[in-house]
Design an enzyme around this catalytic site. Structure first.
Site, PDB file in Angstrom:
ATOM      1  N   CYS A  44      14.730 -24.259  88.661  1.00 36.64           N
ATOM      2  CA  CYS A  44      15.824 -23.744  89.464  1.00 36.64           C
ATOM      3  C   CYS A  44      15.626 -24.029  90.938  1.00 36.64           C
ATOM      4  O   CYS A  44      16.568 -24.249  91.670  1.00 36.64           O
ATOM      5  CB  CYS A  44      15.971 -22.239  89.281  1.00 36.64           C
ATOM      6  SG  CYS A  44      16.931 -21.856  87.838  1.00 36.64           S
ATOM      7  N   THR A  83      29.161 -15.099 100.652  1.00 34.04           N
ATOM      8  CA  THR A  83      29.546 -16.474 100.960  1.00 34.04           C
ATOM      9  C   THR A  83      30.829 -16.854 100.232  1.00 34.04           C
ATOM     10  O   THR A  83      31.105 -16.341  99.147  1.00 34.04           O
ATOM     11  CB  THR A  83      28.383 -17.432 100.576  1.00 34.04           C
ATOM     12  OG1 THR A  83      28.599 -18.698 101.177  1.00 34.04           O
ATOM     13  CG2 THR A  83      28.250 -17.624  99.084  1.00 34.04           C
TER      14      THR A  83
HETATM   15  C1  LIG Z   1      24.164 -18.830  96.392  1.00 27.56           C
HETATM   16  C2  LIG Z   1      23.363 -17.685  96.846  1.00 27.56           C
HETATM   17  C3  LIG Z   1      22.849 -17.642  98.148  1.00 27.56           C
HETATM   18  C4  LIG Z   1      23.011 -18.787  99.120  1.00 27.56           C
HETATM   19  O1  LIG Z   1      24.310 -18.878  99.584  1.00 27.56           O
HETATM   20  P1  LIG Z   1      24.745 -20.101 100.534  1.00 27.56           P
HETATM   21  O2  LIG Z   1      26.099 -19.738 101.011  1.00 27.56           O
HETATM   22  O3  LIG Z   1      24.766 -21.286  99.621  1.00 27.56           O
HETATM   23  O4  LIG Z   1      23.762 -20.219 101.613  1.00 27.56           O
HETATM   24  C5  LIG Z   1      22.149 -16.516  98.527  1.00 27.56           C
HETATM   25  N1  LIG Z   1      21.959 -15.492  97.692  1.00 27.56           N
HETATM   26  C6  LIG Z   1      22.431 -15.499  96.435  1.00 27.56           C
HETATM   27  C7  LIG Z   1      22.201 -14.333  95.550  1.00 27.56           C
HETATM   28  C8  LIG Z   1      23.138 -16.596  95.972  1.00 27.56           C
HETATM   29  O5  LIG Z   1      23.590 -16.604  94.719  1.00 27.56           O
END
Ligand SMILES: *Cc1c(COP(=O)(O)O)cnc(C)c1O
Length: 406
Positions: free
Chosen positions: A330, A203
């Site tokens: 969390c 992401t």
């Molecule tokens: C932040 C995170 C997500 C979620 O990502 P988004 O783009 O906010 O949906 C998924 N997996 C991990 C390991 C993350 O740190």
């Protein structure tokens, strides 16, 4: 509101956008506002060119081909598309998935959902240092196993899995390997094909890009992987993810990927020095414990338990000055201890007393100096007030105490 004195050490939750990313995005809100799927005029072509270019930038960061990148709304969606998409596409081959207890909720809850529609899921325990045991993985393989899903690096501890070791076992058994690499991409090398990862979620907002845009890497050769679309509609992203593309977001993601590729090594070196200094100073305090394998860990993260100090309370002593996360709360409003730390064998008390410090590209040495002072003062202050700490200092064996029945 004046945030200028607030020190941000919560970069694993999200990162600020790099100004170079925002600059790249701005034209795509205004004069270049076209829909990348509009094939009949200049606005559309311009948007499509920008998306193509960003796709190259993102692909290059992870050693992939352009066509192996599917843009999504973020890692949550990518994880859903990868796991549900493989489960549906390979239903004839089997229904068994292997993952770990310490995965992100976006993976765990997707697996739980699939259990309701016929999947069998093995949730492997991790070892005390947070690593998946390769022997356990090998033992969990079944003829019906279709997918293995392990995160590249853990969001709470920064622990990096033995990706090559896992990939080799998957290869040997002819099983697809998905990784939620959200915390690793852009910070350490994550060359999916070279390692043997077949699907990979990540992401933009964890790597100095905008929120609401992410990607799923899907291998197109050796093996050619297919996933069933989870969104029906106009057939964007070669049918795997319908919906008008978030052009400004994708442009920003591309720029963030390019910057990360060029600056990752120097960022990591600088941040690991700061992280090591923070950790060395804070572990000078009595009764502290660093959580997770220190030899296989992201360069910008440290997770420390301060024994007999409640993390949420500790944070309140400095939360006007430092933003961090604790091992409590969390995932919910209730003060549950972190399932990641509990999964590594920490007791509820140690999990509740833990703080995650995650540094980022814009963290300064002065901020680390200040954070060391504030956290150390906070821990000492909390312990001075704590009857449990006093008993501990008096040599009382706290495990032998019979507390009044409740
Ligand atoms: C932040 C995170 C997500 C979620 O990502 P988004 O783009 O906010 O949906 C998924 N997996 C991990 C390991 C993350 O740190």
């Amino acid at each position: 509101m004046n945030n200028r004195r607030l020190i941000y050490l919560d970069n694993n939750s999200t990162t600020p956008c790099d100004p170079r990313v925002v600059d790249a995005m701005i034209p795509y809100f205004y004069e270049k506002h076209g829909n990348a799927a509009s094939r009949s005029h200049q606005f559309g072509w311009e948007a499509e060119d920008a998306v193509d270019y960003a796709r190259e930038q993102v692909a290059q960061l992870i050693g992939a081909e352009d066509k192996e990148i599917i843009f999504t709304s973020g890692a949550t969606e990518s994880n859903n598309l990868a796991i549900k998409g493989v489960f549906e596409m390979y239903a004839k081959k089997g229904n068994h998935i292997i993952t770990a207890e310490t995965e992100h909720k976006a993976v765990l809850d997707t697996c739980k959902h699939l259990e309701k529609v016929g999947a069998e899921v093995t949730y492997l325990k991790v070892q005390e240092d947070g690593m998946v045991s390769l022997t356990d993985l090998e033992a969990a393989m079944r003829p019906t196993t279709i997918l293995v899903s392990f995160m590249w690096a853990n969001n709470e501890t920064g622990v990096i899995q033995d990706m090559k070791g896992i990939a080799d076992i998957c290869e040997k058994h002819g099983v697809l390997f998905h990784s939620d690499a959200t915390q690793a991409v852009g910070k350490i090398p994550t060359l999916a094909r070279e390692i043997g990862v077949h699907l990979m979620s990540f992401t933009a907002h964890k790597m100095y890009g905008p929120k609401g845009v992410g990607a799923l890497y899907v291998s197109r050769k050796n093996p050619r992987v297919k996933v069933t679309a989870q969104m029906d509609g106009g057939g964007h992203e070669r049918g795997m993810r319908s919906g008008t593309l978030n052009v400004p977001g994708i442009v920003g993601f591309g720029k963030a990927a390019e910057i990360a590729r060029l600056e990752m090594a120097q960022d990591a070196e600088r941040l690991s020095k700061m992280r090591d200094r923070l950790q060395a100073e804070l572990t000078q305090l009595e009764e502290t414990k660093v959580n997770g394998n220190e030899n296989s860990r992201m360069p910008h993260v440290t997770n420390i338990s301060f024994k007999h100090v409640e993390g949420e309370g500790l944070m309140m002593t400095f939360n006007q000055s430092i933003a961090v996360s604790s091992g409590s709360a969390c995932t919910s409003a209730s003060l549950e201890p972190s399932y990641v730390l509990v999964g590594m064998g920490l007791g509820d008390d140690l999990a509740h007393s833990s703080i995650r410090f995650s540094l980022g590209r814009f963290t300064s040495d002065e901020e680390i100096d200040e954070a060391i002072k504030l956290v150390a003062n906070g821990v000492n202050h909390m312990r001075e007030l704590s009857p449990i700490w006093e008993m501990y200092k008096d040599g009382v064996d706290l495990t032998k105490i019979e507390w009044a029945a409740h």
